[in-house]
Design an enzyme around this catalytic site. Structure first.
Site, short mmCIF file in Angstrom:
data_model
loop_
_atom_site.label_atom_id
_atom_site.label_comp_id
_atom_site.label_asym_id
_atom_site.label_seq_id
_atom_site.Cartn_x
_atom_site.Cartn_y
_atom_site.Cartn_z
CE LYS A 52 -4.03 -2.24 2.05
NZ LYS A 52 -4.78 -2.55 3.53
CD GLN A 96 -3.92 -4.38 6.52
OE1 GLN A 96 -3.49 -3.16 5.77
NE2 GLN A 96 -4.23 -5.39 6.26
CG ASP A 119 -10.40 -0.14 4.75
OD1 ASP A 119 -9.83 -0.46 3.64
OD2 ASP A 119 -9.53 -0.60 5.84
#
Ligand code: NAD
Length: 281
Positions: A52, A96, A119
């Protein structure tokens, strides 16, 4: 059969995003920023976060990773999120997953400002997506959606079968398909006859976590099949779709690896840029 090349599609998307970041920099004299919080040392999470970070830097975003040990207290993480929420250089915040057991995932997700929730997991974004309002859309289903649209731009009236009903994949995917006027069937572990459901489908998206669950005789000719699954087996990584069998029937199919996976990260960058643009209005 069309082999849906996710690597190529993701590279094209990243190139577009890079161009957009350059334009935004010219217009606002600043670039979108993505901050990832990584807790613990789980190897897959470390790899995801490294990828990422690399992709974000490649397209010109400001990228930052905040690392905590497994033992970090929940309140430390929540306080950091509060700080990031009011930091104007941070457009998107991603924590995460999975988190260590002593940290409440729900509290962490809800602590993120919905306008920075890249997200798309915050209940406000989930609600906005299902109401058809502007929202961040979870990265993996967004990537699947973009791949499907490349093959079939007009999804009006298509019958789509979603296998799996997770908050991460199945549920948001069905919302995206509904918005495109598909007739959507959501199937899951208690579905009585999955094969029969799949045989009705023009589009199948499998997000289950069972190696090669979808077989060749579950798929009628001309179906688009998107395989989200990533399963480690003795024969390497395989998807939820039996690639060799299904490729004989399907109109188009994503490989694993090299299908949905690369699009997930590209969509994270896209979401960060969208959050930045909305914050400039
Ligand atoms: P999950 O475990 O949260 O959900 C799995 C879903 O599958 C559940 O809704 C369950 O009801 C359903 N299911 C289980 N057994 C079934 C059966 N026999 N028939 C029909 N449905 C059944 O999983 P998830 O987080 O949505 O992930 C699914 C898969 O996608 C995993 O392999 C995961 O590693 C992978 N994944 C890939 C990406 C990517 O970027 N490519 C991203 C996220 C997840």
């Amino acid at each position: 059969m069309i082999l849906i090349d996710g690597k190529k599609a993701a590279a094209e998307l990243r190139a577009e995003l890079k161009q957009e970041v350059t334009e935004l920099k010219g217009k606002y004299n600043k670039v979108p920023g993505l901050t990832v919080i990584l807790i613990g040392d789980l190897t897959p999470s470390q790899i995801y976060v490294r990828n990422k970070e690399k992709s974000a830097t490649e397209v010109g975003l400001k990228s930052e990773v905040i690392r905590y040990p497994d033992s970090v207290e929940e309140k430390t993480v929540l306080e950091k999120i509060k700080e990031l929420n009011i930091d104007e250089t941070v457009s998107g915040i991603l924590v995460q997953l999975p988190l260590p057991k002593h940290i409440d995932k729900k509290k962490v997700i809800e602590a993120i400002d919905p306008s920075k929730d890249v997200d798309g997991f915050h209940p406000m974004n989930v609600g906005n997506l299902s109401s058809g309002y502007e929202s961040s859309v979870p990265c993996t289903p967004l990537g699947c959606y973009l791949l499907i649209k490349k093959i079939e731009p007009n999804l009006n009236g298509k019958k789509a079968v979603m296998i799996g009903r997770s908050n991460l994949n199945g549920k948001p995917m069905t919302q995206l398909l509904l918005k495109e006027n598909c007739t959507v069937t959501i199937t899951h572990s208690k579905t009585k006859d999955l094969k029969a459901e799949c045989l009705e489908a023009d589009i199948i998206i499998a997000a289950v976590g069972i190696p090669e669950l979808v077989r060749g005789d579950w798929v009628k000719k001309d179906t688009i099949v998107i395989d989200v699954g990533i399963n480690k087996t003795d024969n390497g990584i395989v998807g939820d779709v039996h690639f060799d069998e299904v490729s004989k029937n399907a109109k188009a199919l994503t490989p694993v690896p090299g299908g949905v996976g690369p699009m997930t990260i590209a969509c994270l960058l896209k979401n960060t840029i969208e959050c930045f643009k909305r914050s400039q209005i």
